[in-house]
Structures are given as C-alpha cells and as structure tokens.
Design a protein around this motif. Sequence first.
Motif, mmCIF file in Angstrom:
data_model
loop_
_atom_site.group_PDB
_atom_site.id
_atom_site.type_symbol
_atom_site.label_atom_id
_atom_site.label_comp_id
_atom_site.label_asym_id
_atom_site.label_seq_id
_atom_site.Cartn_x
_atom_site.Cartn_y
_atom_site.Cartn_z
ATOM 1 N N THR A 11 1.001 -1.366 -0.261
ATOM 2 C CA THR A 11 -0.164 -0.315 -0.026
ATOM 3 C C THR A 11 0.877 1.077 -0.154
ATOM 4 O O THR A 11 2.089 1.587 0.646
ATOM 5 C CB THR A 11 -1.146 -0.194 1.822
ATOM 6 N N THR A 24 -3.520 0.947 -3.588
ATOM 7 C CA THR A 24 -2.498 -0.647 -3.944
ATOM 8 C C THR A 24 -1.822 -0.693 -5.114
ATOM 9 O O THR A 24 -2.420 -0.165 -5.448
ATOM 10 C CB THR A 24 -3.094 -1.614 -3.062
ATOM 11 N N THR A 58 -4.791 -1.341 1.820
ATOM 12 C CA THR A 58 -5.819 -1.855 0.536
ATOM 13 C C THR A 58 -5.053 -3.100 0.106
ATOM 14 O O THR A 58 -6.241 -3.499 -0.098
ATOM 15 C CB THR A 58 -5.920 -0.808 -0.245
#
Length: 221
Positions: A103, A164, A205
């Motif tokens: 992330t 991401t 994420t």
Amino acid sequence: MASGISNIAGAASSTASTSSKAIAGNFQQFLTLLTTQLKNQNPLDPMDTNQFTQQLVQFAGVEQQLKTNDRLDSILTNSKASASATASSFIGKTVTADGTKTTLSDGKASWTLTPARAATKALITISDSDGNVVATKSTTLAAGSQSFAWDGRGSSGLTQKDGTYAIKVDALDATGSTVAVDTSVTGTVTSVDLSGSEPVLAVGTAKLLLSTVKNLAAAGA
C-alpha cells in the motif's frame, strides 16, 4: 432370500446419499434384520454365502467411510477455528508476507527484495491496481535481503494517489543470466477477513493470505 438382502443393501446405499447419520444409525438394525433372515431362511433355498459376505463387507465399508468423513469434518472445523483465532491475534501487529503488492500511503511504500545472488542490472516496475505501469527504475541489487522504498512519484514526476501497487523485478547478473528475486511486503494488520477457507489479513488496502506471512512483530518494532 438373497434378493431380499440385496434390496436392503440397495436401500441402505440410497440412504447414504441423503443422510450419512441415518446409515450409521441403521447399521445395527441392518445386522439384526440380516441375522433374523438367516435364522428363518428356507433350508431348501439357503442364502448364497459369498453374496451374503460381499454385501455385509460393502455395508460395513460404507459405515466406516461415513465415520471417517465425520472425523475429517471435525478436524477441518477445529483447524479453521484455530487458524481464525491465530489470525485475529495479528490485528495491530506488523507482518512481513510473501507477495508483490503493498500500500502507498502518504507518499510511502516499500517492499523487501531478496535476489538469489547479486544483480548488476535490475529493472523495477511498479504498477497500479489496474495493471498500468506508473513508475520504473534501473538499479543494482546486492545479494541478500534488502528494502526498496518508493516515494509515490510516477515516471511523469507526479505523485500517485494512495492505494495498492504491485512491484515486478527483472534482474541480471554479471554474466547476463537471469536472477530470481523474491518479493515480500511489510505493514500493520488493520483487520482480518474470516469468511473464506483461509483467513485474509488487511494491511492498508492490500490483502494478504495468512499462509504467506513469514514474520510477525509488535507494531513499531
């Protein structure tokens, strides 16, 4: 009489497909009925011994398989419960897991790269969640584990939005041979998804399978 036993065995097989507990529960009843039939069979038309033995062995085999399946289900249930409990304890801790995705948050993202041997040429490619290449970098890699940090700036010089991102490393050694590079990610676990067959850890994420985790540490360690 032999056909009567066949009908009973056939009925038992049919029941097995719909209710394993029913077959296991009726096993003793089957033996009782079979014994009664043996006691009252026609002496002039006795039951075929081989057929009787085969049917008895088949029915016993079905019952044994049902019990084995029940035990396996119990083992799987206990194993999943144990894995879920273990995964839940990871919340708030820092994990390192095999993988290419991590992330980008506040202009910071990092991966751990471990080449099989030193690489004199390495092209690092970073892609967004849609698979679009946003940044590339040429570098060298020493042998052993090392950190690669990305400041979030794309090839255009613009800072990419948080989210991401995935890394890909193409490396060559001094002889021009390809060097395999293992990648891993590090982050703090914020939540755990227990709905699937294996717990999934949320790190920002990014989603990491519990089985890919290879290091665990207290947050900030």
